[in-house]
Design an enzyme around this catalytic site. Structure first.
Site, PDB file in Angstrom:
ATOM      1  N   GLU A 122       0.837  -1.211   0.000  1.00  0.00           N
ATOM      2  CA  GLU A 122       0.000   0.000   0.000  1.00  0.00           C
ATOM      3  C   GLU A 122       0.868   1.255   0.000  1.00  0.00           C
ATOM      4  OE1 GLU A 122      -2.989  -0.156  -0.792  1.00  0.00           O
ATOM      5  OE2 GLU A 122      -3.434  -2.243  -0.370  1.00  0.00           O
ATOM      6  N   HIS A 125       1.973   2.100  -3.408  1.00  0.00           N
ATOM      7  CA  HIS A 125       0.996   2.870  -4.202  1.00  0.00           C
ATOM      8  C   HIS A 125       1.124   4.364  -3.928  1.00  0.00           C
ATOM      9  CE1 HIS A 125      -1.096  -0.438  -5.983  1.00  0.00           C
ATOM     10  NE2 HIS A 125      -1.664  -0.890  -4.875  1.00  0.00           N
TER      11      HIS A 125
HETATM   12 ZN   LIG Z   1      -2.662  -2.742  -4.556  1.00  0.00          ZN
END
Ligand SMILES: [Zn+2]
Ligand SMILES: [Zn+2]
Length: 179
Positions: A122, A125
């Site tokens: 995460e 990202h």
């Molecule tokens: Zn992802």
């Protein structure tokens, strides 16, 4: 990271500094996430958590990651392991479903490895990394815990290059926040 013990926060911190090169202090930011509760689904809307996190992040923070025990969802999916603002500041990971389907003899170790991988995923990202087709890459999208077990705790060479470019940009734009 709400009320999570050092058995979880320490490995996550270590992985964050290993992959991204930044220290990751553990700070209580959101005391209560009832604002994100969808009482019909009895789950928490991860996108609302991200908005709140972004607003509450301390000014020195480059990125902010929350790790929560509650079950997260976005409207089109039954649940999510986490959500991130692509190229943004905030991301969140739920440990709720990461204990499912562990058959290994050391379930606690597998559970923590999964949390670490999803936390790095995460955060990746937020540094503008997208899903990667490479099955071993930590940026590979996983539908099940077993998929998470199959990927490594590393970025593939391609994603590593993308991340290094992103980190260079960050150092150029915010030299005061460089490592
Ligand atoms: Zn992802
Ligand atoms: Zn990759």
């Amino acid at each position: 990271m709400d009320n999570l013990g050092p058995e979880i926060t320490e490995p996550v911190k270590k992985a964050i500094s290993r992959i991204f090169g930044f220290p990751a202090p553990v700070i209580p930011i959101i005391e209560n996430i009832d604002f994100a509760l969808d009482s019909g689904r009895n789950q928490y809307h991860s996108t609302s958590v991200l908005q709140q996190l972004e607003q509450s992040a301390p000014s020195f923070a480059i990125k902010v990651i929350a790790i929560t025990k509650v079950d997260l969802f976005i409207p089109i999916l039954t649940h999510v392991y986490g959500e991130a603002q692509l190229g943004g500041k905030a991301c969140v990971v739920s440990t709720c479903r990461l204990r499912d389907h562990i058959t290994a003899p050391n379930p606690d170790i597998v559970f923590i490895q999964r949390i670490v991988k999803e936390a790095v995923h995460e955060l990746g990202h937020t540094f503008s990394l997208r899903h990667c087709r490479e099955h071993a890459c930590i940026m590979h999208y996983c539908r099940t815990g077993l998929d998470v077990d199959r990927k490594s705790d590393q970025l593939c060479r391609y994603c590593r290059i993308l991340l290094d470019d992103e980190l260079k940009k960050l150092n150029r734009d915010h030299p005061e926040k460089s490592r």
